[in-house]
Design an enzyme around this catalytic site. Structure first.
Site, PDB file in Angstrom:
ATOM      1  N   HIS A 138     -10.376  10.482  82.771  1.00  0.00           N
ATOM      2  CA  HIS A 138     -10.553  11.429  81.661  1.00  0.00           C
ATOM      3  C   HIS A 138     -12.012  11.437  81.196  1.00  0.00           C
ATOM      4  O   HIS A 138     -12.625  12.499  81.049  1.00  0.00           O
ATOM      5  CB  HIS A 138      -9.615  11.005  80.523  1.00  0.00           C
ATOM      6  N   GLU A 139     -12.575  10.250  80.984  1.00  0.00           N
ATOM      7  CA  GLU A 139     -13.957  10.162  80.493  1.00  0.00           C
ATOM      8  C   GLU A 139     -14.966  10.595  81.562  1.00  0.00           C
ATOM      9  O   GLU A 139     -15.981  11.223  81.243  1.00  0.00           O
ATOM     10  CB  GLU A 139     -14.253   8.744  80.007  1.00  0.00           C
ATOM     11  N   HIS A 142     -15.136  14.235  81.438  1.00  0.00           N
ATOM     12  CA  HIS A 142     -16.039  14.674  80.370  1.00  0.00           C
ATOM     13  C   HIS A 142     -17.491  14.679  80.871  1.00  0.00           C
ATOM     14  O   HIS A 142     -18.252  15.621  80.616  1.00  0.00           O
ATOM     15  CB  HIS A 142     -15.937  13.747  79.169  1.00  0.00           C
ATOM     16  N   GLU A 189     -10.590  18.502  75.748  1.00  0.00           N
ATOM     17  CA  GLU A 189      -9.753  17.312  75.909  1.00  0.00           C
ATOM     18  C   GLU A 189      -8.617  17.574  76.886  1.00  0.00           C
ATOM     19  O   GLU A 189      -8.233  16.694  77.670  1.00  0.00           O
ATOM     20  CB  GLU A 189      -9.197  16.874  74.549  1.00  0.00           C
TER      21      GLU A 189
END
Length: 370
Positions: A138-139, A142, A189
């Site tokens: 997930h990060e 980003h 997100e």
């Protein structure tokens, strides 16, 4: 993707996506904003200058001096997950990663030029290896998308709003922009959740991680299917009063509610778009410069139109009825506000009350919750 085809073992083989563009997994609203921003002449120069006005450099020094940097010597298992995530998404430069002492489960990616990833001890202790793999992915998602741009602009404008609060209408105008940016951020997100699934390639692990973030480390007391039913109840429950409360509750947040994220991720995991990526058919970074802003905006508009059309939320259904030219608008408004027109009693408005009860969690939202 069949759940039975994968085991929950760190050593299992995962698909890799050479040259994948972040456009492959980005939510349509997030993608349209990013494509437009990337097309702006001098965009990089402007926001690098903006970042200099923010405590980004100070944060780097703070984490370096007062947190533990992940490496082969420290939190080696996290370092392995990080390198693996970068390998799967073909991110050439592995971001620095830190573990910071904080009992609240949290993670964030900050920085424009050289993103850094920060996870809290609360998160490390909460999640198992495959759940953490999804969070690290997930990060990294980003970082690949450049979502730190949103965070930078939000911080800058929020600080500016505080300084011009005394100017008539000045604060109102800035907060209107901040509200729009928060909407983009919430969609970013959802994009990063998709990136986490591409890295982990284990939908159940992604679901478990979101469920633990919502309810803590009591997995034996929780059930993914029941958790997803909460999302469905949240969307369609109550009347127009609850719909208004949902909007008011989510407006100040940078992240969607956890059950909503779980439902959105499951929907995407079952989509043709996700399967095409797994089959190797996805946009490449080499094609990013040729991406059409108009086409991206059109896709975003189509997504929102489809959301209104298919939503079970009372307000969205009313909007769809109005767009479709439904008659007896006054009667429909009365029924939706009282809950008499959709098979629910007025007492079903408890959905709004339970949502408002999540307020204390929202207070920590500015920190960038996973």
């Amino acid at each position: 993707m069949s759940e039975s085809s994968h085991t929950n073992m760190p050593s299992r083989q995962r698909k890799r996506f050479p040259g994948i563009s972040s456009r492959a997994y980005e939510h349509p609203a997030d993608r349209s904003a990013l494509v437009a921003l990337r097309k702006l002449t001098g965009f990089d120069t402007v926001f690098k200058s903006l970042s200099g006005l923010l405590p980004e450099r100070s944060l780097r020094l703070l984490f370096l001096s007062d947190s533990v940097r992940v490496s082969d010597e420290q939190f080696a298992h996290l370092h392995s997950l990080l390198r693996d995530a970068c390998y799967v998404l073909d991110l050439e430069k592995v971001p620095a990663m830190y573990v910071t002492q904080d009992p609240r489960p949290n993670a964030m990616c900050i920085g424009l030029d050289e993103p850094i990833i920060v996870v809290t001890t609360g998160l490390v202790e909460l999640l198992d290896e495959e759940e953490m793999r999804a969070v690290v992915g997930h990060e990294v998602g980003h970082a690949l998308s450049g979502h730190a741009v949103y965070r930078t602009i939000l911080l800058f404008l929020t600080n500016l709003a505080l300084k011009v609060a005394w100017i008539p209408l000045g604060n109102v105008a800035i907060m209107a922009i901040v509200t729009a940016l928060r909407e983009w951020f919430r969609k970013s997100e959802l994009s990063a959740d998709r990136a986490g699934l591409l890295v982990g390639q284990d939908l159940q692990a992604s679901m478990r991680g979101l469920m633990k973030i919502a309810g803590g480390n009591h997995l034996h007391e929780m059930n993914v299917d029941a958790f997803l039913r909460q999302a469905e109840e949240y969307e369609k429950g109550g009347d127009l009063r609850d719909s208004v409360l949902k909007i008011l509750n989510v407006l100040p947040r940078s992240h969607p509610f956890t059950t909503v994220r779980a439902a959105e991720l499951k929907k995407w995991a079952e989509s043709r778009d996700h399967q095409r990526i797994l089959d190797g058919h996805y946009p490449r970074r080499s094609e990013d410069k040729d991406t059409s802003v108009t086409d991206s905006l059109r896709e975003s508009a189509a997504h929102y139109a489809d959301t209104v059309r298919t939503s079970k939320d009372p307000l969205m259904k009313l909007v769809g009825d109005i767009a479709g030219g439904a008659g007896d608008l006054g009667g429909r408004l009365r029924d939706r506000f009282t809950g008499n027109g959709n098979g629910n009693s007025a007492g079903s408005g408890n959905g709004g009350g339970s949502t408002a009860g999540d307020g204390p969690k929202g207070g920590a939202d500015s920190g960038g919750t996973v």
